[in-house]
Scaffold this active site. Structure first.
Site, mmCIF file in Angstrom:
data_model
loop_
_atom_site.group_PDB
_atom_site.id
_atom_site.type_symbol
_atom_site.label_atom_id
_atom_site.label_comp_id
_atom_site.label_asym_id
_atom_site.label_seq_id
_atom_site.Cartn_x
_atom_site.Cartn_y
_atom_site.Cartn_z
ATOM 1 N N SER A 189 -52.539 -11.308 -36.708
ATOM 2 C CA SER A 189 -51.674 -12.227 -37.365
ATOM 3 C C SER A 189 -51.130 -11.580 -38.705
ATOM 4 C CB SER A 189 -52.538 -13.294 -38.055
ATOM 5 O OG SER A 189 -53.114 -12.884 -39.014
ATOM 6 N N LYS A 190 -50.182 -11.825 -38.963
ATOM 7 C CA LYS A 190 -49.051 -11.192 -39.989
ATOM 8 C C LYS A 190 -49.971 -10.835 -41.240
ATOM 9 C CE LYS A 190 -44.596 -11.237 -41.491
ATOM 10 N NZ LYS A 190 -43.332 -10.994 -40.980
ATOM 11 N N ARG A 191 -51.183 -12.028 -41.514
ATOM 12 C CA ARG A 191 -51.678 -11.797 -42.721
ATOM 13 C C ARG A 191 -52.574 -10.922 -42.666
ATOM 14 N NH1 ARG A 191 -55.079 -16.476 -42.083
ATOM 15 N NH2 ARG A 191 -53.484 -17.131 -40.544
ATOM 16 N N GLN A 192 -53.124 -10.313 -41.672
ATOM 17 C CA GLN A 192 -54.018 -9.151 -41.638
ATOM 18 C C GLN A 192 -53.267 -7.571 -41.503
ATOM 19 O OE1 GLN A 192 -57.778 -9.142 -40.180
ATOM 20 N NE2 GLN A 192 -57.805 -11.387 -40.175
ATOM 21 N N GLY A 193 -52.023 -7.628 -41.230
ATOM 22 C CA GLY A 193 -51.152 -6.406 -41.166
ATOM 23 C C GLY A 193 -49.931 -6.649 -40.512
#
Ligand code: GLU
Length: 479
Positions: free
Chosen positions: A247-251
């Site tokens: 997901s975008k949240r992690q990279g």
């Protein structure tokens, strides 16, 4: 004669290309190429509310940047085919396989809420499924808003052999009477996808695992139309290192972001190849040509693939080292320009060469080499090696400066400097570290950098001596 292999990449133009999308495109491309088939591009833009300006162009350009050129010059665009989908949907109504549904959004919302309170899965209750033709005619005549729903069988199962996952079954009971044509006349993804795959003669549908639950719906549509279905292959999920869904949240997840950071297309593609596929050998480096030669769908794994950026860095470093200094310099040029660094091309090439063995991304070149372009700022302490005093550092720099002064400019290369200065140090009986640490620190202003001769070779005689002079002044103030 065996059926011709035809695959497709069919993204929705809802933003920039996702790394998972690039993998889907790559595997479809490889499978088609390896089997001397065709790889087609289709734009699934039937959800107009999610359309993003410029996304189609971005997809096409990105595919090209990776060498994944589709075999159709112009992609199939779903929004240009609305009439076809409507005709097929109406055909299903005539054949008793689908029906008009006139339920209002309010009724459907009430239904959903009721099911929620009873903890039932949200499902259409089939109210319009058995309307008499009179009722339907009346509603049509008064132009009531309507959708077309598929008559999903209420019992039984759909089973199919997935090329990656093996036999997969779904109970029809768990499936809804899916909408196939929306009230705005646009088809849903399911209908458009099946019709296009059929009309484009797609032999293999290779796509992400998130589409697995859609597959029984698609197979029921194939059966309703009386068409032979394609072979399906669902690719494993992409995971973050903690095994959650990527997901975008992690990279970053957009291919563009990786390109912007200075990952080379060939490295990114090589990395993506290994996310869910392995050759069964130790080989890790693959050019696109080699990938085509070895890729087999049977070697795609079922288990989720971890998106490990360390591996990506390693691969990128590998490809950076394969470049000629001139090529690498051109690739780095935009990063220098963006950082406001301008320099003569020849000089830039020498600077880049000093970091070619070390940088992992092109973007790293700027910080790694900034000191070549301006006198670096640093504290006097940096010039002092281990237990030596400031005075000793100063004295050593002075001896070095005097010696360097004697070297003719035309002999000023890293190799010559190394030979000459090493011999000088040896003859003088000084300790190598106590001479070279202050020199290297004076030239780079950093605790870690390429060696002093390499830097001096690039900086040239004048700038080298200027920096040593500057270091001595710093030490003077410090002592
Ligand atoms: N439009 C879908 C996507 O955005 C394609 C799914 C499929 O390949 O059937 O991924």
């Amino acid at each position: 004669m065996p059926k011709k292999i035809v695959t497709r990449f069919s993204p929705s133009p809802t933003g920039f290309l996702h790394v998972g999308g690039l993998r889907t495109a790559l595997y479809n491309y490889l499978f088609a190429q390896r089997n001397k088939g065709q790889f087609l591009l289709r734009i699934e833009d039937t959800d107009q509310s999610r359309r993003v300006e410029g996304a189609v162009e971005n997809i096409i350009e990105t595919l090209e940047a990776f060498g994944l050129k589709p075999d159709n010059k112009k992609p199939v665009v779903q929004s240009e085919r609305l009439k076809t989908y409507r005709q097929y949907a109406e055909q299903l109504i005539k054949d008793g396989q689908a029906y008009y549904c006139f339920c209002t959004p309010q009724r459907l919302e009430q239904l959903r809420q009721g099911q929620q309170t009873k903890k039932l899965p949200p499902r259409y209750d089939g109210r319009c499924r058995d309307y008499s033709s009179d009722e339907v005619e009346k509603n049509l005549a008064t132009n009531q808003p309507r959708v077309i729903r598929f008559k999903t069988p209420k019992t039984g199962q759909t089973t199919f052999a997935d090329a990656v996952r093996g036999a997969v079954s779904f109970d029809h009971q768990t499936l809804d009477d899916q909408i196939i044509l929306k009230s705005d006349g646009y088809p849903t993804y399911h209908l458009a996808s099946v019709i296009d795959d059929h009309e484009m003669d797609i032999s293999h549908v290779i796509r992400g695992e998130e589409w697995l639950p859609s597959t029984p719906k698609h197979l029921l549509l194939y059966a309703a139309f009386g068409w032979p279905p394609p072979q399906y292959a669902h690719l494993p999920l992409l995971l973050n290192p903690d095994r959650s869904k990527l997901s975008k949240r992690q990279g970053d997840v957009a291919v563009e972001d990786y390109l912007k950071k200075g990952y080379l297309p060939e490295a990114l593609l090589n990395f993506i190849l290994l996310l869910g596929w392995n050759p069964g050998t130790e080989q890790e480096i693959f050019s696109l040509k080699e990938m085509v030669q070895v890729f087999k769908l049977e070697q795609v794994n079922k288990a989720g693939a971890v998106f490990d950026t360390k591996k990506l860095d390693w691969l990128n470093g590998h490809y950076i080292r394969q470049k000629s200094p001139a090529e690498l310099t051109s690739l780095c040029q935009p990063y220098f320009t963006a950082a406001g660094i301008t320099a003569d091309k020849k000089f830039l090439e020498k600077v880049v060469a000093t970091e070619q063995q070390r940088i992992r991304t092109l973007a790293e070149i700027v910080e790694a080499t900034r000191f070549f372009f301006e006198q670096p700022k640093y504290e006097a302490e940096l010039l002092i090696w281990k237990r030596m005093t400031g005075r000793e550092a100063m004295a050593n720099l002075k001896r070095l400066a005097d010696e360097l002064q004697t070297i003719e400019e035309k002999k000023w290369t890293a190799d010559y400097l190394e030979q000459h200065i090493q011999a000088f140090i040896q003859a003088s009986g000084a300790r190598v570290g106590e001479m070279l640490w202050p020199m290297r620190a004076a030239l780079s202003g950093r605790p870690a950098s390429p060696g002093p001769f390499e830097i001096a070779g690039v900086l040239g005689k004048k700038e080298t001596l200027k920096r040593i002079e500057h270091a001595m002044q710093l030490l003077d103030g410090h002592n």
